[in-house]
Design a protein around this motif. Structure first.
Motif, PDB file in Angstrom:
ATOM      1  N   ASN A 129     -23.559   1.135 -17.147  1.00 43.82           N
ATOM      2  CA  ASN A 129     -24.426   0.224 -16.395  1.00 43.82           C
ATOM      3  C   ASN A 129     -23.745  -1.139 -16.260  1.00 43.82           C
ATOM      4  OD1 ASN A 129     -26.536  -1.650 -15.689  1.00 43.82           O
ATOM      5  ND2 ASN A 129     -28.037  -0.175 -16.423  1.00 43.82           N
ATOM      6  N   PRO A 130     -23.584  -1.653 -15.048  1.00 43.39           N
ATOM      7  CA  PRO A 130     -22.934  -2.960 -14.876  1.00 43.39           C
ATOM      8  C   PRO A 130     -23.624  -4.093 -15.623  1.00 43.39           C
ATOM      9  CG  PRO A 130     -23.150  -1.831 -12.766  1.00 43.39           C
ATOM     10  CD  PRO A 130     -23.941  -1.038 -13.754  1.00 43.39           C
ATOM     11  N   LEU A 131     -24.905  -3.929 -15.942  1.00 41.75           N
ATOM     12  CA  LEU A 131     -25.628  -4.967 -16.681  1.00 41.75           C
ATOM     13  C   LEU A 131     -25.243  -5.008 -18.154  1.00 41.75           C
ATOM     14  CD1 LEU A 131     -29.205  -4.505 -15.152  1.00 41.75           C
ATOM     15  CD2 LEU A 131     -27.430  -6.141 -14.477  1.00 41.75           C
ATOM     16  N   LYS A 132     -24.550  -3.964 -18.635  1.00 41.69           N
ATOM     17  CA  LYS A 132     -24.128  -3.867 -20.033  1.00 41.69           C
ATOM     18  C   LYS A 132     -25.292  -4.140 -20.989  1.00 41.69           C
ATOM     19  CE  LYS A 132     -19.904  -3.114 -18.688  1.00 41.69           C
ATOM     20  NZ  LYS A 132     -19.363  -1.733 -18.700  1.00 41.69           N
ATOM     21  N   PRO A 133     -26.385  -3.394 -20.857  1.00 37.71           N
ATOM     22  CA  PRO A 133     -27.574  -3.689 -21.662  1.00 37.71           C
ATOM     23  C   PRO A 133     -27.402  -3.304 -23.133  1.00 37.71           C
ATOM     24  CG  PRO A 133     -27.886  -1.673 -20.420  1.00 37.71           C
ATOM     25  CD  PRO A 133     -26.585  -2.244 -19.966  1.00 37.71           C
ATOM     26  N   ALA A 134     -28.185  -3.956 -23.969  1.00 34.85           N
ATOM     27  CA  ALA A 134     -28.194  -3.654 -25.399  1.00 34.85           C
ATOM     28  C   ALA A 134     -29.103  -2.459 -25.668  1.00 34.85           C
ATOM     29  CB  ALA A 134     -28.673  -4.861 -26.190  1.00 34.85           C
ATOM     30  N   ALA A 185     -11.841   3.349 -25.875  1.00 32.81           N
ATOM     31  CA  ALA A 185     -13.053   3.373 -25.057  1.00 32.81           C
ATOM     32  C   ALA A 185     -13.906   2.142 -25.372  1.00 32.81           C
ATOM     33  CB  ALA A 185     -13.848   4.647 -25.336  1.00 32.81           C
ATOM     34  N   TYR A 186     -14.540   1.613 -24.339  1.00 33.49           N
ATOM     35  CA  TYR A 186     -15.448   0.478 -24.427  1.00 33.49           C
ATOM     36  C   TYR A 186     -14.742  -0.873 -24.554  1.00 33.49           C
ATOM     37  CZ  TYR A 186     -18.740   4.283 -25.372  1.00 33.49           C
ATOM     38  OH  TYR A 186     -19.471   5.444 -25.316  1.00 33.49           O
ATOM     39  N   TRP A 187     -13.392  -0.894 -24.557  1.00 30.41           N
ATOM     40  CA  TRP A 187     -12.687  -2.172 -24.500  1.00 30.41           C
ATOM     41  C   TRP A 187     -12.568  -2.602 -23.044  1.00 30.41           C
ATOM     42  CZ3 TRP A 187      -8.085  -3.407 -28.190  1.00 30.41           C
ATOM     43  CH2 TRP A 187      -8.461  -3.188 -29.528  1.00 30.41           C
ATOM     44  N   GLU A 188     -12.672  -3.904 -22.819  1.00 27.56           N
ATOM     45  CA  GLU A 188     -12.571  -4.434 -21.471  1.00 27.56           C
ATOM     46  C   GLU A 188     -11.912  -5.811 -21.521  1.00 27.56           C
ATOM     47  OE1 GLU A 188     -15.624  -5.637 -17.802  1.00 27.56           O
ATOM     48  OE2 GLU A 188     -16.303  -4.367 -19.460  1.00 27.56           O
ATOM     49  N   GLN A 189     -10.920  -6.015 -20.669  1.00 27.07           N
ATOM     50  CA  GLN A 189     -10.238  -7.305 -20.629  1.00 27.07           C
ATOM     51  C   GLN A 189     -10.773  -8.126 -19.461  1.00 27.07           C
ATOM     52  OE1 GLN A 189      -5.936  -7.113 -20.302  1.00 27.07           O
ATOM     53  NE2 GLN A 189      -5.700  -8.842 -21.704  1.00 27.07           N
ATOM     54  N   ILE A 190     -11.265  -9.328 -19.779  1.00 25.47           N
ATOM     55  CA  ILE A 190     -11.849 -10.223 -18.774  1.00 25.47           C
ATOM     56  C   ILE A 190     -11.154 -11.576 -18.876  1.00 25.47           C
ATOM     57  CG2 ILE A 190     -13.964 -11.295 -17.915  1.00 25.47           C
ATOM     58  CD1 ILE A 190     -15.543  -9.091 -19.331  1.00 25.47           C
ATOM     59  N   ASP A 191     -10.493 -11.988 -17.782  1.00 30.76           N
ATOM     60  CA  ASP A 191      -9.786 -13.276 -17.741  1.00 30.76           C
ATOM     61  C   ASP A 191      -8.840 -13.431 -18.931  1.00 30.76           C
ATOM     62  OD1 ASP A 191     -11.153 -13.950 -15.412  1.00 30.76           O
ATOM     63  OD2 ASP A 191     -12.805 -14.881 -16.526  1.00 30.76           O
ATOM     64  N   GLY A 192      -8.153 -12.328 -19.261  1.00 24.42           N
ATOM     65  CA  GLY A 192      -7.165 -12.386 -20.331  1.00 24.42           C
ATOM     66  C   GLY A 192      -7.718 -12.252 -21.726  1.00 24.42           C
ATOM     67  N   GLU A 193      -9.034 -12.144 -21.872  1.00 25.24           N
ATOM     68  CA  GLU A 193      -9.663 -12.002 -23.185  1.00 25.24           C
ATOM     69  C   GLU A 193     -10.251 -10.603 -23.322  1.00 25.24           C
ATOM     70  OE1 GLU A 193      -9.575 -14.311 -25.563  1.00 25.24           O
ATOM     71  OE2 GLU A 193      -8.493 -15.707 -24.248  1.00 25.24           O
ATOM     72  N   TRP A 194     -10.169 -10.058 -24.557  1.00 25.22           N
ATOM     73  CA  TRP A 194     -10.665  -8.707 -24.797  1.00 25.22           C
ATOM     74  C   TRP A 194     -12.116  -8.743 -25.279  1.00 25.22           C
ATOM     75  CZ3 TRP A 194      -8.586  -4.273 -23.308  1.00 25.22           C
ATOM     76  CH2 TRP A 194      -7.211  -4.226 -23.029  1.00 25.22           C
ATOM     77  N   PHE A 195     -12.899  -7.834 -24.712  1.00 24.75           N
ATOM     78  CA  PHE A 195     -14.289  -7.629 -25.106  1.00 24.75           C
ATOM     79  C   PHE A 195     -14.488  -6.153 -25.441  1.00 24.75           C
ATOM     80  CE2 PHE A 195     -14.241 -11.459 -22.671  1.00 24.75           C
ATOM     81  CZ  PHE A 195     -15.257 -12.255 -23.161  1.00 24.75           C
ATOM     82  N   GLU A 196     -15.571  -5.886 -26.168  1.00 29.55           N
ATOM     83  CA  GLU A 196     -15.905  -4.510 -26.515  1.00 29.55           C
ATOM     84  C   GLU A 196     -17.389  -4.279 -26.264  1.00 29.55           C
ATOM     85  OE1 GLU A 196     -15.409  -1.371 -30.261  1.00 29.55           O
ATOM     86  OE2 GLU A 196     -15.287  -3.537 -30.619  1.00 29.55           O
ATOM     87  N   PHE A 197     -17.709  -3.196 -25.567  1.00 28.64           N
ATOM     88  CA  PHE A 197     -19.115  -2.859 -25.381  1.00 28.64           C
ATOM     89  C   PHE A 197     -19.644  -2.227 -26.662  1.00 28.64           C
ATOM     90  CE2 PHE A 197     -22.586   0.000 -24.236  1.00 28.64           C
ATOM     91  CZ  PHE A 197     -23.440  -0.909 -23.611  1.00 28.64           C
ATOM     92  N   THR A 198     -20.746  -2.771 -27.156  1.00 28.04           N
ATOM     93  CA  THR A 198     -21.369  -2.292 -28.385  1.00 28.04           C
ATOM     94  C   THR A 198     -22.822  -1.939 -28.103  1.00 28.04           C
ATOM     95  OG1 THR A 198     -22.255  -4.409 -29.164  1.00 28.04           O
ATOM     96  CG2 THR A 198     -19.916  -3.973 -29.585  1.00 28.04           C
ATOM     97  N   THR A 199     -23.529  -1.478 -29.106  1.00 23.68           N
ATOM     98  CA  THR A 199     -24.949  -1.191 -28.918  1.00 23.68           C
ATOM     99  C   THR A 199     -25.773  -2.469 -28.784  1.00 23.68           C
ATOM    100  OG1 THR A 199     -25.251  -1.020 -31.315  1.00 23.68           O
ATOM    101  CG2 THR A 199     -24.847   1.029 -30.106  1.00 23.68           C
ATOM    102  N   LEU A 200     -25.135  -3.624 -28.939  1.00 20.53           N
ATOM    103  CA  LEU A 200     -25.784  -4.909 -28.676  1.00 20.53           C
ATOM    104  C   LEU A 200     -25.298  -5.503 -27.362  1.00 20.53           C
ATOM    105  CD1 LEU A 200     -25.772  -6.537 -32.229  1.00 20.53           C
ATOM    106  CD2 LEU A 200     -27.684  -5.471 -31.025  1.00 20.53           C
TER     107      LEU A 200
END
Length: 430
Positions: free
Chosen positions: A187-192, A285-300
């Motif tokens: 989901n593009p909203l990346k909901p918790a 899986a669930y890692w995403e790089q945005i503007d050179g910074e790494w993020f991870e999608f979690t259950t939050l």
């Protein structure tokens, strides 16, 4: 809006509050000899059923029905299937004047038990908009109440099957967490979804733990519940080795990425390299790089990558490639189990064996020497999957309490990344 489960929650809560006293009264008046590990199976049953409801409560009806990939199942289907298990293997055989809740459910919510009958196609489970979530909850409530009524039988075989059903449901509880996370990540909203407790901080004991070689015994004893694939207990031999006291962290895995680990085929098994090319893997899986910074999608939801946390959602191929890059290897399941038993002693300090990440081993999922699958229909439970999969040991943050032990054998295909999988390294001693 949350899923309306108030009636079922109230029902289970009422049962939960009164069950202990009812159990005590029943056992005082009925001198039934029971194995110690199933003496409170009805209490366990209510506890397990309650937790499944807790996992579904934050979901909307739309969340509970959707299926994001063929490997996953809708949360609604998991609730229905675990109820089906109790109805099919227990109520149908032991309830007086048994009548199915709905005859169509026998095939609709059968997962893979060929001896029971037909199964609805797995990858189409998300198309089951009917029966509604409300009806599935009513089905779960009906099965729960009818199982509890069987306590008056005092039948040990019933209790053994209830215990098996509870451990089976606990496996599906982790699958719910895995499947919902994958669904919401699309989901593009990346909901918790919900918070799973995890202690993350500075690791205070870096280094390696030496494990002596020789003959060791592995597998489950008969003292507590275990699945059939954990038997028979047997001797195994390996040479001395050392195992990392810590799981591989996000920061350590990020160094692998930055050293072009996903671009150098020499680190990878052939099938792993093919998976990279076919799926465009560049990170877990669930890692995403945005503007050179790494993020991870979690259950939050989407969170900045925590470099101290253990890496998660890597395939066997990625774990093996990282180990090659780090001039190490993955442990065998035998080595891991012996090391986990060693960790119970004061002289051994291996961290995060349980309640963190499932840990890939280099062992293929095969029967132990002397293993024989049961010829009964319920014997299809584990033996039929002993092909083309790899063993994982330990447990994860999504694993229910009291559902982990050194002998536990989890298994997934080497390409799969949606389980809560991590990496622990080993090295040979010269």
């Amino acid at each position: 809006m949350s899923v309306p489960i108030t009636a079922l929650e109230t029902y289970v809560g009422t049962i939960n509050s009164s069950l202990n006293s009812a159990n005590r009264l029943y056992r005082q008046n009925n001198m039934v000899t029971k194995p110690a590990n199933i003496s409170n199976c009805y209490d366990f049953f209510v506890e397990v059923r309650s937790r499944t409801l807790q996992l579904i409560k934050p979901l909307t009806p739309e969340d509970a029905c959707a299926q994001s990939m063929p490997d996953a199942s809708p949360a609604k289907w998991h609730l229905a299937h675990t109820s089906w298990f109790y109805e099919t293997f227990i109520l149908e055989n032991f309830e007086l004047n048994f009548s199915p809740y709905n005859k169509a459910f026998r095939d609709l919510f059968n997962s893979y038990y060929n001896g029971i009958g037909e199964q609805y196609t797995r990858e189409k489970r998300g198309l089951l908009t009917r029966p509604s979530l409300d009806e599935i909850q009513a089905y779960a409530q009906d099965v729960t109440s009818r199982i509890i009524e069987l306590e008056s039988l005092g039948d040990i075989e019933v209790e053994r099957l209830i215990e098996l059903g509870c451990h089976h449901e606990q496996q599906h509880q982790e699958l719910i967490a895995m499947d919902v996370k994958h669904l919401l990540s699309c989901n593009p909203l990346k909901p918790a979804y919900m918070k799973f407790h995890e202690k993350v901080g500075l690791r205070d004991d870096l280094g390696w733990e030496k494990i002596k070689g020789g003959l060791h015994r592995i597998g489950s004893t008969m003292e507590a519940f275990s699945f059939d694939n954990e038997h028979p207990r047997h001797e195994t031999y390996f040479k001395a080795f050392e195992i990392n006291k810590n799981l591989v962290s996000n920061g350590e895995y990020l160094a692998f990425i930055e050293h072009k680990g996903y671009q150098i085929p020499e680190f990878w098994l052939a099938d792993g390299w093919t998976s990279i090319l076919e799926n465009d893997w560049k990170a877990p899986a669930y890692w995403e790089q945005i503007d050179g910074e790494w993020f991870e999608f979690t259950t939050l939801g989407l969170q900045p990558l925590n470099l101290l946390a253990p890496v998660c959602h890597v395939s066997y191929y990625e774990a093996d490639a990282y180990a090659n890059w780090a001039d190490a290897r993955l442990p065998t399941e035998q080595e891991w189990e012996v090391a986990a038993r060693c960790a119970d002693s004061p002289q051994c300090n291996i961290l995060d064996l349980f309640k963190s990440r499932w840990q890939w081993t280099q062992s293929s999922y095969a029967p132990y020497p002397g293993f024989r699958a049961s010829k009964s229909t319920i014997g299809e439970y584990n033996g039929k999957f002993m092909s083309n999969q790899m063993v994982l040991k330990g447990s994860s943050i999504a694993t229910p309490e009291n559902h982990s032990r050194p002998a536990y054998r989890n298994f997934f295909y080497p390409r799969q990344r949606w389980p809560y999988t991590g990496i622990r390294l080993c090295r040979d001693l010269s």
